[in-house]
Design a protein around this motif. Sequence first.
Motif, PDB file in Angstrom:
ATOM      1  N   MET A 180      79.985 -99.490   8.974  1.00 36.04           N
ATOM      2  CA  MET A 180      80.745-100.708   8.687  1.00 36.04           C
ATOM      3  C   MET A 180      81.371-100.711   7.295  1.00 36.04           C
ATOM      4  SD  MET A 180      78.290-103.722  10.207  1.00 36.04           S
ATOM      5  CE  MET A 180      79.352-104.999   9.559  1.00 36.04           C
ATOM      6  N   GLY A 181      80.920 -99.798   6.448  1.00 35.70           N
ATOM      7  CA  GLY A 181      81.398 -99.799   5.075  1.00 35.70           C
ATOM      8  C   GLY A 181      80.815-100.936   4.256  1.00 35.70           C
ATOM      9  N   VAL A 182      79.593-101.378   4.638  1.00 32.01           N
ATOM     10  CA  VAL A 182      78.898-102.452   3.923  1.00 32.01           C
ATOM     11  C   VAL A 182      77.569-101.884   3.426  1.00 32.01           C
ATOM     12  CG1 VAL A 182      77.949-104.789   4.074  1.00 32.01           C
ATOM     13  CG2 VAL A 182      79.967-104.177   5.424  1.00 32.01           C
ATOM     14  N   PRO A 183      77.541-101.374   2.193  1.00 32.34           N
ATOM     15  CA  PRO A 183      76.318-100.747   1.685  1.00 32.34           C
ATOM     16  C   PRO A 183      75.255-101.775   1.280  1.00 32.34           C
ATOM     17  CG  PRO A 183      78.032-100.670   0.018  1.00 32.34           C
ATOM     18  CD  PRO A 183      78.652-101.267   1.255  1.00 32.34           C
ATOM     19  N   GLY A 184      73.990-101.332   1.340  1.00 30.15           N
ATOM     20  CA  GLY A 184      72.896-102.103   0.770  1.00 30.15           C
ATOM     21  C   GLY A 184      72.292-103.186   1.629  1.00 30.15           C
ATOM     22  N   SER A 185      72.599-103.217   2.908  1.00 30.76           N
ATOM     23  CA  SER A 185      72.013-104.258   3.747  1.00 30.76           C
ATOM     24  C   SER A 185      71.879-103.775   5.175  1.00 30.76           C
ATOM     25  CB  SER A 185      72.878-105.521   3.726  1.00 30.76           C
ATOM     26  OG  SER A 185      72.240-106.549   4.446  1.00 30.76           O
ATOM     27  N   SER A 186      70.866-104.286   5.830  1.00 31.03           N
ATOM     28  CA  SER A 186      70.724-104.039   7.259  1.00 31.03           C
ATOM     29  C   SER A 186      71.113-105.316   8.005  1.00 31.03           C
ATOM     30  CB  SER A 186      69.291-103.611   7.589  1.00 31.03           C
ATOM     31  OG  SER A 186      68.365-104.528   7.063  1.00 31.03           O
ATOM     32  N   LEU A 187      71.340-105.164   9.298  1.00 31.07           N
ATOM     33  CA  LEU A 187      71.805-106.275  10.129  1.00 31.07           C
ATOM     34  C   LEU A 187      70.881-106.481  11.312  1.00 31.07           C
ATOM     35  CD1 LEU A 187      75.648-105.683  10.677  1.00 31.07           C
ATOM     36  CD2 LEU A 187      74.617-107.632   9.538  1.00 31.07           C
ATOM     37  N   ILE A 198      68.390-104.175  15.579  1.00 32.84           N
ATOM     38  CA  ILE A 198      68.587-104.097  14.130  1.00 32.84           C
ATOM     39  C   ILE A 198      69.324-102.806  13.804  1.00 32.84           C
ATOM     40  CG2 ILE A 198      67.395-103.788  11.907  1.00 32.84           C
ATOM     41  CD1 ILE A 198      65.287-105.751  12.894  1.00 32.84           C
ATOM     42  N   GLU A 199      70.312-102.912  12.915  1.00 35.31           N
ATOM     43  CA  GLU A 199      70.991-101.734  12.388  1.00 35.31           C
ATOM     44  C   GLU A 199      70.511-101.531  10.959  1.00 35.31           C
ATOM     45  OE1 GLU A 199      75.243-101.991  12.891  1.00 35.31           O
ATOM     46  OE2 GLU A 199      75.066-101.839  15.064  1.00 35.31           O
ATOM     47  N   THR A 200      70.174-100.300  10.632  1.00 36.80           N
ATOM     48  CA  THR A 200      69.617 -99.975   9.325  1.00 36.80           C
ATOM     49  C   THR A 200      70.677-100.070   8.232  1.00 36.80           C
ATOM     50  OG1 THR A 200      70.160 -97.626   9.499  1.00 36.80           O
ATOM     51  CG2 THR A 200      68.030 -98.339  10.428  1.00 36.80           C
ATOM     52  N   ALA A 201      70.216-100.045   6.988  1.00 36.91           N
ATOM     53  CA  ALA A 201      71.139-100.074   5.849  1.00 36.91           C
ATOM     54  C   ALA A 201      72.081 -98.871   5.892  1.00 36.91           C
ATOM     55  CB  ALA A 201      70.355-100.109   4.541  1.00 36.91           C
ATOM     56  N   GLU A 202      71.563 -97.706   6.286  1.00 40.25           N
ATOM     57  CA  GLU A 202      72.416 -96.521   6.379  1.00 40.25           C
ATOM     58  C   GLU A 202      73.497 -96.710   7.450  1.00 40.25           C
ATOM     59  OE1 GLU A 202      72.292 -91.697   7.149  1.00 40.25           O
ATOM     60  OE2 GLU A 202      70.471 -92.858   7.505  1.00 40.25           O
ATOM     61  N   GLN A 203      73.125 -97.278   8.594  1.00 40.02           N
ATOM     62  CA  GLN A 203      74.113 -97.521   9.647  1.00 40.02           C
ATOM     63  C   GLN A 203      75.189 -98.512   9.185  1.00 40.02           C
ATOM     64  OE1 GLN A 203      71.124 -98.653  12.543  1.00 40.02           O
ATOM     65  NE2 GLN A 203      71.604 -96.857  13.806  1.00 40.02           N
ATOM     66  N   ASP A 225      76.119 -99.041   6.067  1.00 37.35           N
ATOM     67  CA  ASP A 225      76.907 -98.379   5.034  1.00 37.35           C
ATOM     68  C   ASP A 225      77.938 -97.451   5.673  1.00 37.35           C
ATOM     69  OD1 ASP A 225      77.886 -97.359   2.652  1.00 37.35           O
ATOM     70  OD2 ASP A 225      76.127 -96.121   2.251  1.00 37.35           O
ATOM     71  N   VAL A 226      77.478 -96.592   6.574  1.00 36.52           N
ATOM     72  CA  VAL A 226      78.368 -95.592   7.173  1.00 36.52           C
ATOM     73  C   VAL A 226      79.278 -96.212   8.230  1.00 36.52           C
ATOM     74  CG1 VAL A 226      78.441 -93.465   8.533  1.00 36.52           C
ATOM     75  CG2 VAL A 226      76.757 -93.699   6.699  1.00 36.52           C
TER      76      VAL A 226
END
Length: 155
Positions: free
Chosen positions: A52-59, A42-47, A49-50
Amino acid sequence: MENSVKENIQAVHHMGFIVKDLDRSIDFYVNKLGMELKMRWIETAEQCDVGMGVPGSSLELAQMVGYGVMLEVARFIDVPGIDTPLSPRQTGVGHISFTVKDLVPLIGQLEKQGVRMASERMIVPELKITWVHALDPDGVRVELMQFFDRCEDVK
């Protein structure tokens, strides 16, 4: 002294797709196509955002290897992905392609496992090739290609 871009890039590392259901995609690529699950994380929301340039969600992600490629599939956790059927003519739509030994029986085996074909089998003797496009569970096209040594062998 700086290296040129061509001197700096070493190799393709992986290709990736956003999917709706990670387990379903792992099942398809591992159990139906024979790839091997390498890792899942799992990648956190901060990861996101920084990195991938996709704020507000984790993967949630998984990497699978096989046939000389690494495939990464990812599912958005906090904000659902956009689940719109992809047109093959849509700009940016990609596919993954595998070479195969014997296409006709492979199509039958995959169809018995519930894999949908997106096209009829194409036969092009002058290029010494036959191919078909299958669909993964999210509609990503999976091209299966068989090459021949002689034009007259293509059937």
